[in-house]
Motif scaffolding. Structure first.
Motif, PDB file in Angstrom:
ATOM      1  N   ALA A  60       1.170  -0.728   0.126  1.00  0.00           N
ATOM      2  CA  ALA A  60       0.051   0.069   0.076  1.00  0.00           C
ATOM      3  C   ALA A  60       0.950   1.608   0.349  1.00  0.00           C
ATOM      4  O   ALA A  60       2.059   1.519   0.689  1.00  0.00           O
ATOM      5  CB  ALA A  60      -0.702   0.188   0.622  1.00  0.00           C
ATOM      6  N   THR A  61       0.351   2.066  -0.802  1.00  0.00           N
ATOM      7  CA  THR A  61       1.028   3.522  -0.857  1.00  0.00           C
ATOM      8  C   THR A  61       0.558   4.462   0.608  1.00  0.00           C
ATOM      9  O   THR A  61      -0.223   5.052   0.564  1.00  0.00           O
ATOM     10  CB  THR A  61       0.786   4.056  -1.964  1.00  0.00           C
ATOM     11  OG1 THR A  61       1.400   3.399  -3.169  1.00  0.00           O
ATOM     12  CG2 THR A  61       1.538   5.662  -1.826  1.00  0.00           C
ATOM     13  N   PRO A  62       1.300   5.188   0.921  1.00  0.00           N
ATOM     14  CA  PRO A  62       1.227   5.730   2.305  1.00  0.00           C
ATOM     15  C   PRO A  62       1.095   6.819   1.926  1.00  0.00           C
ATOM     16  O   PRO A  62       0.777   6.978   0.622  1.00  0.00           O
ATOM     17  CB  PRO A  62       2.260   6.191   2.987  1.00  0.00           C
ATOM     18  CG  PRO A  62       2.793   5.155   3.104  1.00  0.00           C
ATOM     19  CD  PRO A  62       3.294   4.319   1.067  1.00  0.00           C
ATOM     20  N   THR A  63      -0.540   7.821   2.563  1.00  0.00           N
ATOM     21  CA  THR A  63      -0.647   9.199   2.531  1.00  0.00           C
ATOM     22  C   THR A  63       0.427   9.965   3.323  1.00  0.00           C
ATOM     23  O   THR A  63       0.333   9.522   3.751  1.00  0.00           O
ATOM     24  CB  THR A  63      -2.023   9.512   2.290  1.00  0.00           C
ATOM     25  OG1 THR A  63      -2.460   8.836   3.833  1.00  0.00           O
ATOM     26  CG2 THR A  63      -2.829   7.996   1.315  1.00  0.00           C
ATOM     27  N   ALA A  81       5.863   1.419  11.326  1.00  0.00           N
ATOM     28  CA  ALA A  81       3.649   1.692  11.362  1.00  0.00           C
ATOM     29  C   ALA A  81       3.072   2.522  11.928  1.00  0.00           C
ATOM     30  O   ALA A  81       2.703   2.482  10.296  1.00  0.00           O
ATOM     31  CB  ALA A  81       3.002   0.150  12.573  1.00  0.00           C
ATOM     32  N   ILE A  82       3.891   3.336  13.011  1.00  0.00           N
ATOM     33  CA  ILE A  82       3.463   5.296  13.315  1.00  0.00           C
ATOM     34  C   ILE A  82       3.678   5.549  11.366  1.00  0.00           C
ATOM     35  O   ILE A  82       2.869   6.415  10.939  1.00  0.00           O
ATOM     36  CB  ILE A  82       3.832   5.296  13.689  1.00  0.00           C
ATOM     37  CG1 ILE A  82       3.294   4.270  15.669  1.00  0.00           C
ATOM     38  CG2 ILE A  82       3.549   6.863  14.008  1.00  0.00           C
ATOM     39  CD1 ILE A  82       4.122   5.317  16.721  1.00  0.00           C
ATOM     40  N   SER A  83       5.041   5.298  11.184  1.00  0.00           N
ATOM     41  CA  SER A  83       4.952   6.538   9.853  1.00  0.00           C
ATOM     42  C   SER A  83       4.209   6.017   8.747  1.00  0.00           C
ATOM     43  O   SER A  83       3.859   6.698   8.092  1.00  0.00           O
ATOM     44  CB  SER A  83       7.124   5.344   9.472  1.00  0.00           C
ATOM     45  OG  SER A  83       6.771   5.945   8.366  1.00  0.00           O
ATOM     46  N   ALA A  84       4.110   5.008   8.765  1.00  0.00           N
ATOM     47  CA  ALA A  84       2.937   4.146   7.096  1.00  0.00           C
ATOM     48  C   ALA A  84       1.633   5.124   7.661  1.00  0.00           C
ATOM     49  O   ALA A  84       0.822   5.329   7.168  1.00  0.00           O
ATOM     50  CB  ALA A  84       2.982   2.827   6.952  1.00  0.00           C
ATOM     51  N   GLY A  87       1.739   8.421   7.139  1.00  0.00           N
ATOM     52  CA  GLY A  87       2.811   9.186   5.955  1.00  0.00           C
ATOM     53  C   GLY A  87       3.411  10.538   6.012  1.00  0.00           C
ATOM     54  O   GLY A  87       4.127  11.063   4.600  1.00  0.00           O
ATOM     55  N   VAL A  88       4.500   9.799   7.197  1.00  0.00           N
ATOM     56  CA  VAL A  88       5.052  10.307   7.180  1.00  0.00           C
ATOM     57  C   VAL A  88       7.129   9.762   7.523  1.00  0.00           C
ATOM     58  O   VAL A  88       5.966   8.719   7.677  1.00  0.00           O
ATOM     59  CB  VAL A  88       4.852  11.281   8.598  1.00  0.00           C
ATOM     60  CG1 VAL A  88       6.683  12.848   8.585  1.00  0.00           C
ATOM     61  CG2 VAL A  88       4.230  12.677   8.506  1.00  0.00           C
ATOM     62  N   ALA A  89       7.634   9.978   7.008  1.00  0.00           N
ATOM     63  CA  ALA A  89       9.041   9.431   7.076  1.00  0.00           C
ATOM     64  C   ALA A  89       9.049   9.017   8.160  1.00  0.00           C
ATOM     65  O   ALA A  89       9.359   9.702   9.738  1.00  0.00           O
ATOM     66  CB  ALA A  89      10.543  10.342   6.009  1.00  0.00           C
ATOM     67  N   ALA A  90       9.961   7.333   8.496  1.00  0.00           N
ATOM     68  CA  ALA A  90      10.698   7.512   9.659  1.00  0.00           C
ATOM     69  C   ALA A  90      11.766   8.001  10.290  1.00  0.00           C
ATOM     70  O   ALA A  90      11.705   7.976  11.622  1.00  0.00           O
ATOM     71  CB  ALA A  90      10.695   5.384   9.465  1.00  0.00           C
ATOM     72  N   GLN A  91      12.481   8.608   9.765  1.00  0.00           N
ATOM     73  CA  GLN A  91      13.306   9.117   9.548  1.00  0.00           C
ATOM     74  C   GLN A  91      13.347  10.593  10.082  1.00  0.00           C
ATOM     75  O   GLN A  91      13.951  10.989  11.587  1.00  0.00           O
ATOM     76  CB  GLN A  91      14.502   9.444   8.414  1.00  0.00           C
ATOM     77  CG  GLN A  91      15.879  10.728   8.732  1.00  0.00           C
ATOM     78  CD  GLN A  91      17.035  10.369   7.936  1.00  0.00           C
ATOM     79  OE1 GLN A  91      16.718   9.692   6.774  1.00  0.00           O
ATOM     80  NE2 GLN A  91      17.832  11.144   7.879  1.00  0.00           N
TER      81      GLN A  91
END
Length: 323
Positions: A60-63, A81-84, A87-91
């Motif tokens: 799936a593509t995150p928003t 999971a929170i990043s996805a 829709g914000v980069a984990a970094q």
């Protein structure tokens, strides 16, 4: 045997927070340290079944979340999971919250979820396409408690360093329906170009039989130069031998060949059977707080031989450069 070498100042999203303690100097070896984490048990196989790879499901593509918010960590949450979800980069989440090791998130911990960086003259860019990591050398090993270990390795065929590889294994029936799925991170945080890092996934209540499986890397983080990850560590004077019928012991010396002092040294020993499948994995944190530039420390690690003898092995190590 493979060796991870490199001189990369590194700490991406998944490394252990450093502690303070004794120092190891280049001229002083310590008493060998035996890893203390609990090994996987020796097992007796169930009747043999041969699952077949199934066609992977699309990712799936995150928003993108347009404004910063504060999120409270829930049970079972991971940084990826929170990043996805947002829709914000984990970094970006890691840097905004000063997270050193994303696997040490605490339930109830507040996280600032930053908004995406945008240019007022152009729209936000989408989340990058997942990096081309693959899963290799899979091995399915039943446990005495009717569980199932799935061992394997993440392979990085590209030319870039990759961090925080998350592996998902799904078990399917004969019609392709999902019957069970589990995820786990690779045993070391950084997968170097052209190299492999082992993973171990445990199904505590797997189906009695399954006909197919899907296995792949579902998320990973591109390496950032603003990290403290340190790979210039080499295992030398290696010796390996079987200990009884169900143990495989590897000893040696870990040498910091770089120019920086490091902390939170982690050692990974992976054993392979005759078919080059992963037959045992052990990741240990050595009981030293700081390994000086040029220093050497001995180690001793035992693998449990789960189901088949170990014929060959590899030793890898990673650490954090001292700030």
């Amino acid at each position: 045997m493979t060796h991870i070498q490199g001189a990369v100042l590194l700490t991406c999203t998944m490394i252990i927070v450093a502690g303070c303690g004794q120092l190891i100097t280049p001229v002083a070896d310590t008493t060998p340290v035996v890893a203390t984490d609990t090994p996987m048990p020796t097992v007796t196989r169930r009747p043999t079944y041969t699952p077949a790879p199934a066609t992977p499901a699309p990712t799936a593509t995150p928003t993108i979340t347009p404004t910063p918010i504060v999120y409270t960590v829930q049970p079972g949450d991971t940084l990826l999971a929170i990043s996805a979800e947002f829709g914000v980069a984990a970094q970006a989440i890691q840097e905004a919250n000063g997270i050193i090791d994303p696997r040490r998130l605490q339930v109830g911990q507040p996280l600032i979820i930053p908004g995406p960086e945008t240019d007022p003259e152009r729209p936000p860019t989408p989340t990058p396409t997942p990096l081309p990591l693959s899963v290799e050398r899979l091995n399915f090993l039943p446990t005495p408690a009717d569980g199932l270990w799935v061992l394997g390795e993440v392979h990085n065929p590209g030319s870039d360093y990759v961090c925080e590889a998350l592996v998902r294994v799904a078990l399917l029936d004969g019609q392709g329906a999902l019957v069970a799925a589990e995820e786990a991170f690779a045993q070391l945080d950084v997968v170097s170009p052209g190299n492999n890092v082992a993973f171990a996934i445990l199904f505590t209540d797997p189906p009695p039989q399954f006909a197919q499986y899907q296995a792949g890397v579902v998320a990973a983080v591109p390496f950032s130069p603003h990290t403290r990850y340190y790979l210039d560590l080499t295992a030398t004077d290696l010796h390996a031998e079987a200990v009884g019928a169900d143990r495989y012991r590897v000893t040696g010396r870990l040498h910091n060949r770089g120019a920086l002092d490091v902390e939170r040294v982690r050692l990974l020993v992976t054993g392979y059977d005759e078919q080059r499948r992963v037959a045992g994995v052990r990741q240990a944190t050595l009981a030293v707080s700081v390994l000086r530039a040029g220093a050497v420390t001995p180690f001793a690690v035992e693998l449990a031989m789960v189901g088949s003898p170990i014929n060959t092995y590899s030793v890898q190590a990673q650490a954090l450069a001292l700030p």
